[in-house]
Design a protein around this motif. Sequence first.
Motif, PDB file in Angstrom:
ATOM      1  N   LEU A  52     -18.900 -21.635  49.659  1.00 58.43           N
ATOM      2  CA  LEU A  52     -19.318 -20.588  50.344  1.00 58.43           C
ATOM      3  C   LEU A  52     -19.797 -21.039  51.848  1.00 58.43           C
ATOM      4  N   LEU A  53     -20.136 -22.021  52.181  1.00 58.51           N
ATOM      5  CA  LEU A  53     -20.897 -22.792  53.289  1.00 58.51           C
ATOM      6  C   LEU A  53     -19.611 -23.051  54.103  1.00 58.51           C
ATOM      7  N   THR A  54     -18.466 -23.691  53.616  1.00 53.69           N
ATOM      8  CA  THR A  54     -17.304 -23.951  54.437  1.00 53.69           C
ATOM      9  C   THR A  54     -16.785 -22.669  55.016  1.00 53.69           C
ATOM     10  N   ALA A  55     -16.788 -21.816  53.994  1.00 51.71           N
ATOM     11  CA  ALA A  55     -16.104 -20.471  54.310  1.00 51.71           C
ATOM     12  C   ALA A  55     -16.511 -19.718  55.535  1.00 51.71           C
ATOM     13  N   ASN A  56     -18.084 -20.261  55.913  1.00 53.78           N
ATOM     14  CA  ASN A  56     -18.448 -19.538  57.038  1.00 53.78           C
ATOM     15  C   ASN A  56     -18.424 -20.057  58.278  1.00 53.78           C
ATOM     16  N   LEU A  57     -17.713 -21.165  58.310  1.00 49.35           N
ATOM     17  CA  LEU A  57     -17.629 -22.041  59.439  1.00 49.35           C
ATOM     18  C   LEU A  57     -16.265 -21.657  60.263  1.00 49.35           C
ATOM     19  N   LYS A  58     -16.411 -21.802  61.484  1.00 50.01           N
ATOM     20  CA  LYS A  58     -15.149 -22.010  62.184  1.00 50.01           C
ATOM     21  C   LYS A  58     -14.844 -23.363  62.417  1.00 50.01           C
ATOM     22  N   GLY A  61     -11.647 -29.131  59.657  1.00 50.73           N
ATOM     23  CA  GLY A  61     -12.047 -30.475  59.021  1.00 50.73           C
ATOM     24  C   GLY A  61     -12.625 -30.166  57.519  1.00 50.73           C
ATOM     25  N   MET A  62     -13.411 -31.665  57.512  1.00 54.25           N
ATOM     26  CA  MET A  62     -14.156 -31.528  56.247  1.00 54.25           C
ATOM     27  C   MET A  62     -15.516 -31.359  56.111  1.00 54.25           C
ATOM     28  N   MET A  63     -16.040 -30.605  55.125  1.00 55.57           N
ATOM     29  CA  MET A  63     -17.759 -30.523  54.910  1.00 55.57           C
ATOM     30  C   MET A  63     -17.822 -31.304  53.691  1.00 55.57           C
ATOM     31  N   ILE A  64     -18.758 -32.177  53.665  1.00 56.93           N
ATOM     32  CA  ILE A  64     -19.216 -32.772  52.575  1.00 56.93           C
ATOM     33  C   ILE A  64     -20.677 -32.683  52.429  1.00 56.93           C
ATOM     34  N   ASN A 149     -33.312 -24.198  52.338  1.00 59.99           N
ATOM     35  CA  ASN A 149     -34.399 -24.832  53.063  1.00 59.99           C
ATOM     36  C   ASN A 149     -33.722 -25.591  54.245  1.00 59.99           C
ATOM     37  N   TYR A 150     -32.519 -26.287  53.805  1.00 63.37           N
ATOM     38  CA  TYR A 150     -31.732 -26.948  54.984  1.00 63.37           C
ATOM     39  C   TYR A 150     -31.274 -26.096  56.107  1.00 63.37           C
ATOM     40  N   MET A 151     -30.750 -25.024  55.751  1.00 58.35           N
ATOM     41  CA  MET A 151     -30.009 -23.903  56.609  1.00 58.35           C
ATOM     42  C   MET A 151     -31.347 -23.129  57.369  1.00 58.35           C
ATOM     43  N   LEU A 152     -32.429 -23.155  57.084  1.00 56.40           N
ATOM     44  CA  LEU A 152     -33.355 -22.371  57.895  1.00 56.40           C
ATOM     45  C   LEU A 152     -34.236 -23.429  58.791  1.00 56.40           C
ATOM     46  N   ASP A 158     -31.293 -17.697  58.394  1.00 51.57           N
ATOM     47  CA  ASP A 158     -31.766 -17.104  57.249  1.00 51.57           C
ATOM     48  C   ASP A 158     -30.678 -16.769  56.184  1.00 51.57           C
ATOM     49  N   THR A 159     -30.580 -17.630  55.140  1.00 50.72           N
ATOM     50  CA  THR A 159     -29.539 -17.711  53.940  1.00 50.72           C
ATOM     51  C   THR A 159     -30.354 -17.735  52.678  1.00 50.72           C
ATOM     52  N   LYS A 160     -29.570 -17.069  51.847  1.00 47.85           N
ATOM     53  CA  LYS A 160     -30.006 -16.812  50.436  1.00 47.85           C
ATOM     54  C   LYS A 160     -28.751 -17.200  49.547  1.00 47.85           C
ATOM     55  N   LEU A 161     -29.042 -18.124  48.615  1.00 47.59           N
ATOM     56  CA  LEU A 161     -27.873 -18.338  47.426  1.00 47.59           C
ATOM     57  C   LEU A 161     -28.318 -17.993  46.127  1.00 47.59           C
ATOM     58  N   TRP A 162     -27.320 -17.763  45.460  1.00 47.58           N
ATOM     59  CA  TRP A 162     -27.396 -17.570  43.842  1.00 47.58           C
ATOM     60  C   TRP A 162     -26.294 -18.090  43.313  1.00 47.58           C
ATOM     61  N   LEU A 163     -26.486 -19.350  42.395  1.00 48.44           N
ATOM     62  CA  LEU A 163     -25.252 -20.209  41.839  1.00 48.44           C
ATOM     63  C   LEU A 163     -25.692 -20.349  40.360  1.00 48.44           C
ATOM     64  N   ALA A 164     -24.649 -20.566  39.687  1.00 45.43           N
ATOM     65  CA  ALA A 164     -24.684 -20.830  38.419  1.00 45.43           C
ATOM     66  C   ALA A 164     -23.274 -21.359  37.972  1.00 45.43           C
ATOM     67  N   ALA A 165     -23.294 -22.367  36.823  1.00 41.73           N
ATOM     68  CA  ALA A 165     -22.196 -22.925  36.668  1.00 41.73           C
ATOM     69  C   ALA A 165     -22.373 -23.211  35.183  1.00 41.73           C
ATOM     70  N   ASP A 166     -21.351 -23.152  34.272  1.00 40.29           N
ATOM     71  CA  ASP A 166     -21.196 -23.720  33.074  1.00 40.29           C
ATOM     72  C   ASP A 166     -19.890 -24.538  32.824  1.00 40.29           C
ATOM     73  N   GLU A 167     -19.408 -24.743  31.647  1.00 40.52           N
ATOM     74  CA  GLU A 167     -18.100 -25.601  31.351  1.00 40.52           C
ATOM     75  C   GLU A 167     -16.855 -24.904  31.717  1.00 40.52           C
ATOM     76  N   GLN A 168     -17.057 -23.427  32.101  1.00 40.63           N
ATOM     77  CA  GLN A 168     -15.930 -22.816  32.029  1.00 40.63           C
ATOM     78  C   GLN A 168     -15.683 -22.144  33.629  1.00 40.63           C
ATOM     79  N   VAL A 169     -16.687 -22.082  34.227  1.00 34.18           N
ATOM     80  CA  VAL A 169     -16.724 -21.364  35.535  1.00 34.18           C
ATOM     81  C   VAL A 169     -18.059 -21.666  36.505  1.00 34.18           C
TER      82      VAL A 169
END
Length: 308
Positions: A52-58, A61-64, A149-152, A158-169
């Motif tokens: 998500l963060l990489t797709a926002n950048l012009k 290179g590499m984001m780590i 907090n880092y982005m602000l 101002d950035t808001k994220l909603w994230l979720a992960a399990d073994e499938q997705v």
Amino acid sequence: MMDTLQRFIFENAAVRGELVEISDTWKQIQARKDYPAPVRTLLGELLSAAALLTANLKFNGMMILQMHGDGPVKLLVIECDSDLRLRATAKLSENAVIPEDATLKQLVNVHGHGRFVITLDPKDKLPGQQPYQGIVPLDGDSVAVVIENYMLRSEQLDTKLWLAADEQVSRGLLLQKLPREGGTGVQTANDAEAWNHTVVLASTVRSEELLSTDIQTLLRRLFWEETIRVFEPHHPVFHCSCSREKVGNMLIMLGKPEIDGALADLGKLAINCDFCGQLYEFDKVDCAQLFATDNASDAMQPAGKARH
């Protein structure tokens, strides 16, 4: 179905958004290492966040993204380039005991010494250019809050994220307030109201819904009353950039005395890539060739110039 990142913008609000769904890439990452469930969840959430963060950048290179810990999880790393090629790994302390309900603090930030690091490494560096790196305390009780907090604080966004992960997705949603035209940075009451409105709408999503609902359905379900413009989707993929040449360069950096000592003890060196598990073996002849090539390169340097 291909992994997908969908960018969109609200026509009547200075807000942009992204939804990402990473399944095939995520399964390839998991196939290389067996992580305890809480570690897998953290790594999966960080994976979506990186896309998500990489797709926002012009940025070419590499984001780590890295979380350095002082708990049973010592390190979480995601690398994502501008083509959304991803790889990920986690390092646990020896004999780590991971409870099934372990939190981010219990896993990574037990004594409050954890750090969150974002590195931007340009592909085509200018002479003398170094990667940009931001390092902050691990401030937050979830991956999403740490990054918000880092982005602000570091980027004043101002950035808001909603994230979720399990073994499938691994899935994620990002909203970000757009700067005012002309770069004044002055937000009006309408801007603030529009931002708060979109955040309220997005905040109705729950982790279970993120995990069980494809991103196109989520987009319609969350913002069905809004006028939204969508862009061409991007497709994240797994890619590991390791190579025998890079491992050889790492051995050269360690120095001939250390490598000779290791060869005396082990007979040959076996190095596994932390990201993809690829095995690289170097025997005495291989290592002799490495340092012979390295010395030859030194000899070819013009007088008065040092190797970098």
